[in-house]
Each structure stands twice: as C-alpha cells, then as structure tokens.
Design a protein around this motif. Structure first.
Motif, PDB file in Angstrom:
ATOM      1  N   ILE A 402       0.873  -1.182   0.000  1.00  0.00           N
ATOM      2  CA  ILE A 402       0.000   0.000   0.000  1.00  0.00           C
ATOM      3  C   ILE A 402       0.903   1.223   0.000  1.00  0.00           C
ATOM      4  O   ILE A 402       1.879   1.283   0.764  1.00  0.00           O
ATOM      5  CB  ILE A 402      -0.916   0.049   1.249  1.00  0.00           C
ATOM      6  N   ALA A 403       0.610   2.186  -0.854  1.00  0.00           N
ATOM      7  CA  ALA A 403       1.447   3.381  -0.938  1.00  0.00           C
ATOM      8  C   ALA A 403       0.597   4.598  -1.250  1.00  0.00           C
ATOM      9  O   ALA A 403      -0.460   4.486  -1.881  1.00  0.00           O
ATOM     10  CB  ALA A 403       2.529   3.200  -2.004  1.00  0.00           C
ATOM     11  N   GLY A 404       1.070   5.757  -0.804  1.00  0.00           N
ATOM     12  CA  GLY A 404       0.334   6.972  -1.098  1.00  0.00           C
ATOM     13  C   GLY A 404       0.849   8.147  -0.290  1.00  0.00           C
ATOM     14  O   GLY A 404       1.870   8.069   0.396  1.00  0.00           O
ATOM     15  N   THR A 405       0.121   9.237  -0.374  1.00  0.00           N
ATOM     16  CA  THR A 405       0.485  10.472   0.324  1.00  0.00           C
ATOM     17  C   THR A 405      -0.131  10.489   1.713  1.00  0.00           C
ATOM     18  O   THR A 405      -1.304  10.158   1.879  1.00  0.00           O
ATOM     19  CB  THR A 405      -0.006  11.690  -0.479  1.00  0.00           C
ATOM     20  N   MET A 406       0.667  10.879   2.701  1.00  0.00           N
ATOM     21  CA  MET A 406       0.137  11.029   4.051  1.00  0.00           C
ATOM     22  C   MET A 406      -0.738  12.282   4.128  1.00  0.00           C
ATOM     23  O   MET A 406      -0.709  13.122   3.210  1.00  0.00           O
ATOM     24  CB  MET A 406       1.289  11.104   5.067  1.00  0.00           C
ATOM     25  N   GLY A 407      -1.518  12.397   5.171  1.00  0.00           N
ATOM     26  CA  GLY A 407      -2.433  13.530   5.289  1.00  0.00           C
ATOM     27  C   GLY A 407      -2.364  14.163   6.669  1.00  0.00           C
ATOM     28  O   GLY A 407      -1.853  13.581   7.628  1.00  0.00           O
ATOM     29  N   TRP A 408      -2.879  15.391   6.753  1.00  0.00           N
ATOM     30  CA  TRP A 408      -2.915  16.086   8.041  1.00  0.00           C
ATOM     31  C   TRP A 408      -4.098  15.595   8.857  1.00  0.00           C
ATOM     32  O   TRP A 408      -5.220  15.539   8.370  1.00  0.00           O
ATOM     33  CB  TRP A 408      -3.010  17.597   7.829  1.00  0.00           C
ATOM     34  N   ALA A 409      -3.818  15.209  10.091  1.00  0.00           N
ATOM     35  CA  ALA A 409      -4.873  14.724  10.989  1.00  0.00           C
ATOM     36  C   ALA A 409      -5.866  15.840  11.269  1.00  0.00           C
ATOM     37  O   ALA A 409      -5.513  17.022  11.312  1.00  0.00           O
ATOM     38  CB  ALA A 409      -4.253  14.235  12.295  1.00  0.00           C
ATOM     39  N   LYS A 410      -7.121  15.437  11.460  1.00  0.00           N
ATOM     40  CA  LYS A 410      -8.171  16.407  11.787  1.00  0.00           C
ATOM     41  C   LYS A 410      -8.172  16.613  13.304  1.00  0.00           C
ATOM     42  O   LYS A 410      -8.663  15.777  14.052  1.00  0.00           O
ATOM     43  CB  LYS A 410      -9.519  15.893  11.304  1.00  0.00           C
ATOM     44  N   GLN A 411      -7.588  17.715  13.735  1.00  0.00           N
ATOM     45  CA  GLN A 411      -7.431  17.976  15.166  1.00  0.00           C
ATOM     46  C   GLN A 411      -8.004  19.325  15.577  1.00  0.00           C
ATOM     47  O   GLN A 411      -7.568  19.948  16.541  1.00  0.00           O
ATOM     48  CB  GLN A 411      -5.953  17.900  15.545  1.00  0.00           C
ATOM     49  N   LYS A 412      -9.014  19.764  14.849  1.00  0.00           N
ATOM     50  CA  LYS A 412      -9.654  21.049  15.152  1.00  0.00           C
ATOM     51  C   LYS A 412     -10.285  21.014  16.532  1.00  0.00           C
ATOM     52  O   LYS A 412     -11.054  20.118  16.857  1.00  0.00           O
ATOM     53  CB  LYS A 412     -10.724  21.349  14.097  1.00  0.00           C
TER      54      LYS A 412
END
Length: 531
Positions: A402-412
C-alpha cells in the motif's frame, strides 16, 4: 454464570451512572433531564436531546428479572422514565426535533435514538398519556420529512424502525410511504459484500446497529428483500469477530469497537449462524474485552441493546465452529482478512495499511500506521498515514503493498472564540439551515483528506510462518519533524463512538523519533518488523 446473563450484568452495571445523570427531583424545572452538564453543572446552555435515550435502559432494568438486580420492579423507575419522556417533549423544538451538540442543530440521530427509547419505554410501562403520544407523532413527522447530510445507514434504519413502531402503537398508516422510502434507501446503501455505508466506507461496528434495527423491522414487517439483506450482513459480520472475542477497531471506516447483539438474537431464531456471532462476542465479554462506553454521552446505546439481547436470548445455541483458513478480500470495503496457520490478519488498505494481527487467538500487534508530529510556523501539526483515501495497492499471494500520500490529521478544537462564532451563527442564519452547518462540520472533522508533503509505502510479506512489515516514508527534509511513531489505536477523525478504551489498547507506542534524527536530507525512513 450463564453467558446470557453477561449481557444483563454488563448493562445493569451502568444503571447507577445513568441515574446519576438524571435530575430526579420532581420539584426541579429540569426534572427528567439526563444531561447532567446542563441541569447540574450548568456548563452548557441547552440540554442534549440524545441524553433522553437513557429512559430505555431504566425501563429495561425495571423489567430484567435477575436474582441480584436491585432495579427489578422498583416503582420509582416508572416515575423517572415517564419524567424523562415528558422532558424529551418539553425540551424539543416546536417541530419535534432536538439538538445534540449545538443549539438549533436539529440532529436526526439524537431525535431518532431518543424517540425509539421513549416509544419502547412507553409501551413497556403501558403508559397512557395523550400529550406524550402527540409529541411522538410530531417528532415522527419531522423525522419522516427530514434528510440529514452524509450517508449513515444506522440512522436511516433507526428512523424507519421508529416510524414503524409508532405506526403500530397508534394503529395508523400515516408514515407508510416514509417507511417504505427509508427502508429502500438503507437497502440501496448496502454493498454487494454485505456491509451498509457509514460515511466513507465499511464500519463493522455501526453495521451491527443497522442489523439490530433491520432485524426488528423484519420482525414487525417480514419481507423477502429485507431478509436477503440481513443474511448477507450477518454472514459478513461473522468475519469481524476477532479470534479473542473482541470486535472491530481502527481498521474500520469509523474506528469503532461497537457490537450491538440484539439483532443477532432476533435473526438467530431463523438463522442459527447469527447466534454463533453473539456467542463468540460473549466469550470476549467474559474475558473483559468489550470496550468501555461509560461516558456521559454514549453510555445508553449498548446498555439498552445488551438488555434487549438478554430478554430475547435464544436458549438453543448451535455449536461454535472455527472460521475456515484462507483469504477474504472485500474489494469494495478495501479490507482484507487473512487466516494463515495460527495467525489472523485484519488489514485496511483504504486506510494506508492499518492492521490488527492475532496469533493463537491473542492480539499480538495493533498498528495504526506511522504518525509524524511536524512543526510548521511554531505550531505542531500531526501528519498520519491512516486517513481514508484511494491508495495505490498491489495484492499478491504472499505480498501486499500500500502506498500513497500522508495527510494532516483532523485535530480542530473548540476555543471560546469558535464557540461564540458557532453560537452567533446558529442563533441567526444557521438555525434556518442546520443541515448546511452540519455538512460543513462533517467536512472539517470527519470526511475528506488534506495531503501532506510525506509519501509512505507499506509492504506486508508472508515468510516462514510470519508476517514481515516494511515501512518507508519519503520527504525532502526531516528538519521540522519533532516526533515520529506508530500507535496501536490512533485515529484522526471525529466519531462519537470511537476512541473508547478497550483492553487490547494497552500497547506502548513504537517510538521512531531517534531513527528520524539520524536521517540525512532526502533519505527515507525505513523500518522493518516481523511478527
């Protein structure tokens, strides 16, 4: 102790807390309110309508005949339950709807869960109150005409059940069309693999709530199409009871450990395989592997569902069988379950390769992928590889990538200013468009993914009787990465029923910070582990 009684005893242990949440003073203006933050602490400015769902655990505790049940046939429970139903009516909006998290929200889930609880409690106690029945009808009218944003199959099934139960109670065909439309919608959201849509995919936990609601609907209104859907859903659910008796987790779309057993008892009357699922979960319950849902907001769902499962428990049980060896690839859910030799792997390919691995019926590792704490303009942000996305994947017999771009966690988080803005919006424009506000909040807190400048690749290989995992992360520079690690239960979206404690979560983080600090400019992070 009978395994059946585990359901009742687990649920009855929550009743003292539920009674603590209840304003039990008949002379209080909030008599019957279950939102202690509102009536007692006075730290919020409106009562949550969802809290009135707690009338049903009390009503069922009253009716649960166990030798050491201190709540059995206690007359005061009837008074408190009726007060709770009356308060649900008093605190509702004029159209019958109610709020859950912010004023004028008009939350479908809160309205439906509390209505179901009120109807069931009203019937159980054989109450006779025309004002309450009028409130039921008003709320049912609102639910029948309102469509919430997002695809939450359990809510739609729940609304259908409410309308059907009230139709039987009032002997009316008033909501017949809405019942048919809602049920058709739920069935249209079922994957060919058997799961029902929950936001961005398959959540085995919420699936059991949908099964519970649909099983009751089938009991009241048998239908061949519905029966076929239930059979598919139950067969799929059987795969998600882990070898140790736990259920679900972070590899699911909504990260829940939910298990609602009542539907399996009802379906088990005509499909014995459903009872095996319930019995395997009971084995986990006996070992203390059920999650803890005893917080002020979500303590009700499992409490009443467990008590219903105890009430409708099927005495004759089939012999437990061991799931067959081999691979189950759920292409639509993007979840792979692999049983090899003495191991069982649960792998979410749509969540970057989040997995749980069991050996000899015990969890040996839960992995929610690499997480980086990154400093940007003097602020810390969390970058993760476990957000739902269409990742690159290859699936071979002995190797999965599995490969791909990491993302910003939703921490609002909420701040005083954010709360003031939300209140101002809801008291003016937002009160007329609550679904729009809900849709915006869902986008901020739950759905979607904002890409981060980090690329990951995870490879799982079966070799010499063990799974070997190779993780790689690529980026231009590591200078602003403050902390790196892999957690066993990390999630990054807001879901009411997630982030609960479950015994298998007692697993330390795998700290990768020192490994990152050794890396030169442009050099990838590479970690190899075998289990």
């Amino acid at each position: 102790m009978s395994h059946r009684n585990l359901f009742a005893r687990s649920a009855l242990a929550n009743i003292p807390k539920i009674l603590t949440l209840l304003d039990r003073n008949p002379h209080s203006p909030t008599y019957g309110c279950f939102d202690r933050n509102f009536w007692h602490y006075k730290i919020i400015d409106f009562p949550s309508g969802m809290a009135q769902e707690f009338v049903l655990p009390l009503a069922l505790a009253y009716d649960t005949d166990l030798p050491d049940n201190p709540f059995y046939r206690q007359p005061v429970l009837r008074d408190w339950v009726e007060a709770g139903i009356i308060y649900a009516a008093r605190s509702a909006h004029k159209d019958g709807s109610c709020d859950d998290y912010f004023p004028y929200e008009r939350a479908s889930g809160a309205a439906a869960f509390s209505l179901l609880a009120c109807i069931d409690s009203y019937v159980l106690f054989r109450l006779n109150n025309s004002a309450i029945l009028q409130f039921f009808s008003q709320r049912a009218d609102w639910l029948a005409s309102h469509q919430e944003s997002g695809r939450l199959s359990n809510h739609q099934a729940l609304i259908t059940l409410c309308l059907l139960l009230l139709s039987h109670l009032l002997q009316t065909s008033r909501w017949q069309r809405a019942i048919a439309q809602r049920l058709e919608l739920v069935l249209s959201w079922q994957s060919s693999e058997g799961w029902f849509q929950e936001y961005e995919g398959c959540d085995p936990g919420y699936n059991t709530m949908t099964i519970s609601c649909l099983a009751r609907i089938y009991q009241l209104q048998p239908d061949a199409k519905l029966k076929e859907a239930l059979i598919k859903a139950v067969k799929l659910a059987a795969h998600f009871v882990h070898p140790d008796g736990s259920y679900g987790g972070e590899y699911a779309s909504r990260n829940t450990y939910n298990f609602f057993p009542h539907g399996f008892e009802l379906i088990g009357r005509w499909m014995p395989e459903a009872l095996q699922i319930s019995d395997r979960f009971l084995e986990g319950l006996a070992k203390g592997l059920a999650p803890c849902y005893a917080d002020d907001h979500i303590i009700g769902h499992h409490t009443w569902n467990y008590l219903l499962a105890w009430r409708d428990f099927v005495p004759q049980r089939p012999t437990l069988t061991t799931p067959p060896q081999g691979r189950l690839w759920l292409k639509e859910a993007k979840i792979l379950i692999e049983r090899r030799e003495n191991t069982v792997l649960y792998l979410a390919l749509n969540k970057g390769g989040v997995f749980k691995l069991f050996r000899n019926n015990q969890l040996i590792i839960s992995d929610t992928q690499i997480s980086l704490q990154v400093e940007i303009k003097n602020k810390l942000k969390n970058c993760v590889a476990h957000l739902v996305d269409a990742y690159e994947m290859t699936i071979g017999d002995d190797e999965i990538t599995i490969a791909g771009t990491m993302g910003w966690a939703k921490q609002k988080q909420m701040t005083p200013l954010n709360l003031l803005i939300l209140r101002a919006v809801m008291l003016t424009f937002g009160r007329f468009f609550p679904n729009l506000i809900r849709k915006i909040l869902q986008k901020l807190l739950i759905t979607g993914k904002q890409n981060a400048p980090y690329y990951f690749r995870r490879k799982l290989c079966w070799h010499s009787g063990q799974w070997c995992i190779t993780d790689e992360v690529y980026t231009r520079s590591w200078h602003n990465v403050i902390y790196a690690g892999i957690g066993g239960d990390q999630t990054s979206i807001y879901v009411v029923m997630s982030r609960t404690f479950q015994h298998n979560q007692m697993q330390s983080w795998f700290n990768l910070t020192q490994e990152v600090r050794k890396l030169a400019l442009g050099e990838p992070l590479k970690i190899e582990r075998c289990f």
